[in-house]
Design a protein around this motif. Structure first.
Motif, short mmCIF file in Angstrom:
data_model
loop_
_atom_site.label_atom_id
_atom_site.label_comp_id
_atom_site.label_asym_id
_atom_site.label_seq_id
_atom_site.Cartn_x
_atom_site.Cartn_y
_atom_site.Cartn_z
N TYR A 57 3.48 4.41 -6.55
CA TYR A 57 3.66 5.84 -5.36
C TYR A 57 5.04 5.95 -5.01
O TYR A 57 5.54 5.44 -5.68
CB TYR A 57 2.03 5.25 -4.40
CG TYR A 57 2.89 4.42 -3.63
CD1 TYR A 57 2.11 2.12 -4.54
CD2 TYR A 57 3.66 4.01 -2.99
CE1 TYR A 57 2.75 1.45 -3.24
CE2 TYR A 57 4.16 2.55 -2.63
CZ TYR A 57 3.56 1.37 -3.09
OH TYR A 57 3.80 0.35 -2.21
N THR A 69 0.68 -1.25 -0.25
CA THR A 69 -0.25 -0.02 -0.18
C THR A 69 1.09 0.66 -0.12
O THR A 69 2.48 1.20 -0.08
CB THR A 69 -0.90 -0.10 1.15
OG1 THR A 69 -0.05 0.04 1.78
CG2 THR A 69 -1.87 -0.81 1.40
N GLY A 91 -6.32 0.75 -9.96
CA GLY A 91 -5.85 1.34 -8.96
C GLY A 91 -6.62 2.59 -9.16
O GLY A 91 -7.30 2.09 -9.89
N SER A 92 -6.80 4.00 -8.71
CA SER A 92 -7.72 4.70 -8.73
C SER A 92 -6.93 5.60 -10.01
O SER A 92 -7.81 5.55 -10.94
CB SER A 92 -8.12 6.17 -7.76
OG SER A 92 -8.36 4.97 -6.55
N VAL A 126 -0.98 6.98 -4.15
CA VAL A 126 -0.88 6.92 -4.96
C VAL A 126 -0.50 8.48 -6.10
O VAL A 126 -0.75 9.48 -5.63
CB VAL A 126 -2.11 6.81 -5.97
CG1 VAL A 126 -1.86 6.77 -7.25
CG2 VAL A 126 -2.39 6.17 -4.99
N ASP A 182 -7.10 0.42 -4.73
CA ASP A 182 -5.97 0.24 -4.85
C ASP A 182 -4.51 -0.10 -3.77
O ASP A 182 -4.21 0.36 -2.26
CB ASP A 182 -4.99 2.51 -4.30
CG ASP A 182 -5.97 3.11 -5.32
OD1 ASP A 182 -5.63 3.84 -6.15
OD2 ASP A 182 -7.14 3.50 -4.92
N ASN A 183 -4.11 -1.11 -4.51
CA ASN A 183 -3.66 -2.38 -3.27
C ASN A 183 -3.09 -3.16 -4.39
O ASN A 183 -3.60 -3.44 -5.10
CB ASN A 183 -3.95 -2.50 -2.01
CG ASN A 183 -3.84 -3.03 -0.85
OD1 ASN A 183 -2.36 -3.15 -1.12
ND2 ASN A 183 -3.96 -2.46 -0.07
#
Length: 739
Positions: A431, A231, A364-365, A234, A348-349
């Motif tokens: 990220y 995690t 993810g977003s 982002v 998101d993972n």
């Protein structure tokens, strides 16, 4: 028969006392038998290295000793050693109390693992690891086996169905699968009982959980999370690191028209089930382009991307290190989302599910997590570690928080991902990632989050890689995993690495000078002392994190008064101990605290002699069991800056004893505390107790008993009869008065 005890004639209490005496004797002998017994010379000309068990139910590790069995068969050598020295192993009868699990053969030594059993039932999480060289010499043992004291019934009172209902209610999310109940014995130094163990998978949130249910009371003992996530924060825009390549997709099964292979099978996730949307073109190739928009829940490119990178890293472990993927191909779910197909929510993972043998790659977003190879390599790394070491990832136990097994999982996974790509920057495409070129240390930089705590491990291993090179360092780290007990620590990992370095010195691959440099790396990182219990005399002082309720979310701070009423508080990551010399007269503990943000400061220092402070596990939310209530301590110091014990304090200092200190907090903000300990032998005068001067005793005549009016009249009449009427000037009491 004189001199013998008939076991079946003893009461339960007598049997427990006898077992406890045997248990303590085994625990005491463990640490000195290897160093004192002439049968155990040092393997490399030095003295054997022994990591003493802090308590009888924490791991005991010894290395660099030599015990020759007389046979070159590694299994027979290990069995002979275990049966010859049960006091080292920690069980009464290795023949009946240990069951062989596996043997892993390397080029010049073999690692053998044994599970502890009780009446042919496996004892949860406990066993023995033995290393034997090619001549049959035993040189390494790690054991967390424990004596079974109270002879539990093999049959639980709670049946498996009732236990499964309890387990399902203890985890968050919607259950999507649950394995059948497995029966174990749960054993600690002072009690044992049957348990049921369940593996439960959930969605919304995604998770895999290991739940332990007490077979007698039906209580949930503990919950371990079996998903390992990557995690982070982002990026708003996704940097494009490197261009597209067209490598050959190896080890495809069948006719090659689906991404089913020897090491991986990839799918596109949909909530109704999993499908394979990546299919070859007319030339048999999977030449998809990356999606130009994010999020894209129907992207076939990521299926191809994930297959290639999973296959690549598993093949690296197989061909380079001899890894065996015994559970078959990993299932890889790409384009994963929360919610339904008609209304998907980005995830998101990315996660590895150890029970279900699955990698889940989130859409993810703003970016697809499958587009970052380091994330895929990291998650596959979890599967390799899980296959070798089976580390237990619980939030805590009776001694406090448990951070290091999870941090080792994350740090070693980071290391292999970075090493394969020859890049210490992790996850920088998705990220702001983790960099293994860091200066993180233990205990200073331990914050209770496994990825961040893993930077201590990953940074240390990267330092070793820069010193020894990729090939040797990768080999050392991989093989060191085989020497780890399930409840391991940074200190044990360091020793397992050093054992592999000793092996390379024996082969002539490394030198003593290089070994010294590696030892220095461990010392500078604090890895060599970082255990659940840290010796305060190892440094002038230590600084580390004080956990606050905000760790569980800011809303948790609204319940401080409620937690206080229940006697709850958040323990720190470590307990501290100090040995008081025989000639000592004082023991001093200094403590200081700085909170990171304004808030009410509430903390406690707990002191216990000879044994660690113990906590009670409390379930506060589904899926989370933490040690939040102190249960066993000799003295509590509230809001204290430390304390000093002398022969005249309460409690008094006792020379020759070991004292443990634990710390907990009920503050909302987190903070950093510094702790140090020292002893002294200067004479201590008994304090003079001031007493107030005694007032002179005043003698007060006792008052006559009260009499009634009728009694007074009767007395008066009698007096008149005997004495006659009073004369003039007589008051009637026989006294003269002035006229």
């Amino acid at each position: 028969m004189t001199g013998y005890i008939k076991i079946n004639s003893l009461t339960n209490t007598q049997m427990k006392i006898i077992s406890l005496i045997i248990f303590i004797a085994f625990f005491t002998l463990r640490s000195n038998i290897l160093s004192a017994n002439q049968e155990f010379p040092a393997r490399n000309g030095e003295k054997p290295v022994i990591l003493e068990s802090i308590t009888p139910d924490t791991p005991f590790v010894a290395r660099n000793f030599a015990w020759a069995s007389g046979t070159s068969n590694p299994y027979l050598s290990a069995v002979q050693f275990l049966q010859s020295f049960p006091e080292i192993v920690g069980v009464e009868d290795p023949h009946t109390d240990l069951e062989f699990e596996s043997a892993t053969r390397f080029d010049n030594h073999t690692v053998l693992k044994f599970n502890q059993t009780y009446k042919q039932i496996e004892v949860f999480g406990r066993g023995v690891i033995v290393k034997v060289d090619e001549s049959g010499t035993v040189y390494y043992i790690a054991s967390n086996a424990v004596q079974i004291l109270d002879f539990p019934s093999e049959e639980p009172l709670i049946d498996s169905f009732e236990a499964s209902l309890i387990a399902l209610q203890s985890v968050p999310g919607i259950p999507v699968y649950s394995t059948s109940a497995k029966r174990f014995i749960f054993a600690e130094k002072d009690h044992s009982y049957p348990i049921w163990v369940f593996s439960i998978g959930t969605k919304n949130p995604l998770g895999s959980w290991l739940v332990l249910v007490n077979g007698i009371s039906g209580e949930v003992i503990n919950i371990a999370k079996r998903t390992f996530n990557a995690t982070g924060r982002v990026f708003e825009q996704n940097p494009n690191n490197g261009g597209l390549i067209e490598p050959e997709l190896l080890r495809l099964s069948g006719d090659g028209t689906r991404l089913n292979g020897q090491y991986a099978t990839t799918y596109r996730y949909i909530s109704e089930g999993n499908i394979q949307t990546a299919i070859p073109d007319s030339d048999g190739n999977f030449l998809y382009n990356p999606s130009s928009t994010q999020p894209d829940f129907e992207d076939p490119f990521v299926e191809v991307q994930s297959y290639y990178h999973v296959d690549r890293i598993v093949d690296y472990f197989v061909t380079t290190h001899g890894y065996t993927q015994t559970r078959g191909p990993l299932t890889v779910l790409t384009n994963y989302y929360q919610g339904s197909t008609s209304s998907p929510t980005p995830y998101d993972n990315a996660a590895y599910d150890g029970e279900n043998w699955t990698l889940t790659i989130g859409q993810g977003s703003t970016a697809d997590f499958g587009y970052d190879a380091t994330i895929i390599y990291h998650e596959v790394g979890h599967s390799v570690i899980d296959s070798i070491a089976q580390l237990l990832i619980f939030g805590g136990d009776k001694y406090g928080m448990i951070l290091m097994p999870g941090a080792i999982h994350e740090g070693v996974s980071d290391y292999f991902a970075a090493s394969l790509l020859d890049d210490p920057n992790m996850n920088e495409y998705i990220y702001i990632g983790r960099n293994l070129q860091n200066d993180h240390k233990c205990p200073e930089d331990m914050i209770g989050e496994p990825h961040q705590d893993g930077l201590v491990v990953g940074g240390t291993l990267w330092d070793i890689r820069e010193l020894l090179g990729k090939e040797i360092s990768d080999r050392i780290v991989y093989r060191a995993l085989f020497g780890l007990p399930q409840d391991t620590s940074f200190k044990i990992l360091s020793n397992s690495v050093m054992d592999e370095i000793d092996q390379l010195i024996t082969e002539g691959t490394l030198t003593e000078a290089e070994k010294t440099q590696v030892e220095t790396i461990f010392q500078e990182r604090g890895m060599d002392i970082c255990d659940r219990f840290i010796d305060l005399k190892g440094a002038e002082s230590y600084s580390t994190l004080l956990f606050g309720l905000s760790m569980m979310g800011e809303s948790a701070c609204d319940y401080i008064s409620y937690a206080q009423a229940l006697g709850l508080s958040m323990p720190t990551a470590f307990q501290w101990y100090i040995d008081v010399p025989e000639d000592a007269t004082t023991l001093k503990i200094d403590f200081s605290l700085t909170l990171f943000s304004p808030g009410e400061e509430q903390h406690w220092l707990y002191l216990r002699k000879e044994e660690p402070v113990e906590f009670e596990l409390v379930s506060i939310i589904p899926g989370l069991v933490l040690p939040l209530r102190v249960q066993k301590a000799d003295k509590t110091f509230e809001m204290s800056n430390g304390f000093t014990l002398t022969p005249y304090t309460d409690p008094p200092v006792e020379p020759g004893k070991r004292y443990y200190v634990a710390i907990s907090s009920l503050s909302c903000p987190m903070g950093r505390y510094t702790i140090s300990g020292s002893t002294g032998n200067e004479p201590v005068e008994e304090p003079v107790v001031e007493t107030e001067e005694e007032e002179p005793e005043v003698v007060v005549e006792e008052e006559a008993d009260a009499v009634s009016v009728e009694e007074l009249d009767a007395i008066s009449e009698n007096n008149e009869e005997e004495m006659g009427p009073p004369e003039k000037g007589d008051s009637g009491c026989g006294c003269k008065i002035a006229e």
